[in-house]
Design a protein around this motif. Structure first.
Motif, short mmCIF file in Angstrom:
data_model
loop_
_atom_site.label_atom_id
_atom_site.label_comp_id
_atom_site.label_asym_id
_atom_site.label_seq_id
_atom_site.Cartn_x
_atom_site.Cartn_y
_atom_site.Cartn_z
N SER A 1 47.29 36.40 46.48
CA SER A 1 47.25 36.76 47.90
C SER A 1 47.17 35.54 48.81
N GLY A 2 46.71 34.41 48.25
CA GLY A 2 46.57 33.20 49.06
C GLY A 2 45.34 33.20 49.93
N SER A 3 44.39 34.10 49.65
CA SER A 3 43.18 34.16 50.47
C SER A 3 41.95 34.21 49.57
N ALA A 4 40.78 34.17 50.22
CA ALA A 4 39.53 34.26 49.46
C ALA A 4 39.49 35.55 48.66
N ALA A 5 38.95 35.46 47.46
CA ALA A 5 38.85 36.63 46.59
C ALA A 5 37.92 37.68 47.20
N ALA A 6 38.23 38.93 46.90
CA ALA A 6 37.44 40.05 47.41
C ALA A 6 36.27 40.31 46.46
N ILE A 7 35.20 39.54 46.63
CA ILE A 7 34.02 39.66 45.78
C ILE A 7 33.10 40.73 46.35
N ASN A 8 32.61 41.61 45.50
CA ASN A 8 31.73 42.72 45.90
C ASN A 8 32.41 43.70 46.85
N ALA A 9 33.73 43.82 46.75
CA ALA A 9 34.49 44.70 47.65
C ALA A 9 35.01 45.94 46.93
N GLY A 10 34.50 46.21 45.73
CA GLY A 10 34.96 47.37 44.97
C GLY A 10 36.24 47.05 44.22
N ALA A 11 36.81 48.08 43.62
CA ALA A 11 38.02 47.91 42.82
C ALA A 11 39.21 47.57 43.71
N GLN A 12 39.93 46.53 43.33
CA GLN A 12 41.12 46.09 44.07
C GLN A 12 42.36 46.32 43.20
N TYR A 13 43.42 46.80 43.83
CA TYR A 13 44.67 47.08 43.13
C TYR A 13 45.28 45.77 42.63
N ILE B 1 48.21 40.98 31.33
CA ILE B 1 48.09 40.80 32.77
C ILE B 1 47.33 39.51 33.01
N GLU B 2 47.91 38.63 33.82
CA GLU B 2 47.26 37.37 34.17
C GLU B 2 47.16 37.27 35.68
N ILE B 3 45.95 37.03 36.15
CA ILE B 3 45.72 36.92 37.59
C ILE B 3 45.19 35.52 37.88
N PRO B 4 45.95 34.74 38.67
CA PRO B 4 45.55 33.35 38.93
C PRO B 4 44.56 33.23 40.09
N PHE B 5 43.57 32.38 39.89
CA PHE B 5 42.55 32.09 40.89
C PHE B 5 42.34 30.59 40.96
N SER B 6 41.64 30.16 41.97
CA SER B 6 41.14 28.79 42.01
C SER B 6 39.69 28.82 42.47
N ALA B 7 38.96 27.80 42.06
CA ALA B 7 37.58 27.62 42.48
C ALA B 7 37.48 26.24 43.09
N SER B 8 36.69 26.11 44.14
CA SER B 8 36.46 24.80 44.75
C SER B 8 35.09 24.80 45.40
N TYR B 9 34.54 23.62 45.58
CA TYR B 9 33.28 23.49 46.30
C TYR B 9 33.52 23.86 47.76
N PHE B 10 32.53 24.51 48.37
CA PHE B 10 32.62 24.92 49.77
C PHE B 10 31.32 24.50 50.45
N GLN B 11 31.42 23.70 51.50
CA GLN B 11 30.21 23.24 52.19
C GLN B 11 29.66 24.35 53.07
N THR B 12 28.42 24.76 52.79
CA THR B 12 27.80 25.90 53.48
C THR B 12 26.77 25.48 54.53
#
Length: 131
Positions: free
Chosen positions: A78-90, A100-111
């Motif tokens: 989708s090119g956006s932040a993952a839907a964490i704690n948002a229920g089942a996503q299609y 089925i392979e779903i690609p993600f990335s992880a990176s440090y985020f300054q909070t």
């Protein structure tokens, strides 16, 4: 279990509050074996869960010793932040016996305004379901 290792970065690389650094790609995979009792096609759904930073639903909190930093999970389809704690996503409709392979990335985020050195550890859980 899957471990995603992010590279070491300096606080200057973060770029300030809301900045990111140290991206690593990873894939979540569902392997449908030929002995699976799913006839024809099926609709795949995925639920992501984890403890997120307040107001930042795609950023996991850090349980390590570093301060002012979390882990941003991006859904590369989708090119956006993952839907964490948002229920089942299609995820999609698939034929039986398909991986089925779903690609993600992880990176440090300054909070926070200041980042303190240390370790970063976050946990993301995922569940695949089908109908």
């Amino acid at each position: 279990d899957k471990t995603v290792l992010l590279p070491s970065v300096s606080s200057q690389q973060m770029g300030g509050m809301g900045g990111t650094a140290g991206k690593a790609r990873f894939t979540l995979r569902l392997q449908c074996l030929s002995s699976s009792p799913i006839p024809g096609t099926f609709r795949a759904l995925m639920t992501l869960t984890g403890t997120t930073v307040s107001g930042l639903p795609g950023v996991l909190t850090n349980s390590g010793s570093a301060t002012g930093v979390g882990v941003l999970i991006n859904d590369l389809n989708s090119g956006s932040a993952a839907a964490i704690n948002a229920g089942a996503q299609y995820v999609g409709d698939y034929a039986s016996h398909v991986d089925i392979e779903i690609p993600f990335s992880a990176s440090y985020f300054q909070t926070e305004r200041q980042v303190g050195a240390g370790s970063v550890k976050s946990i993301l859980s995922y569940t695949f379901t089908y109908e």
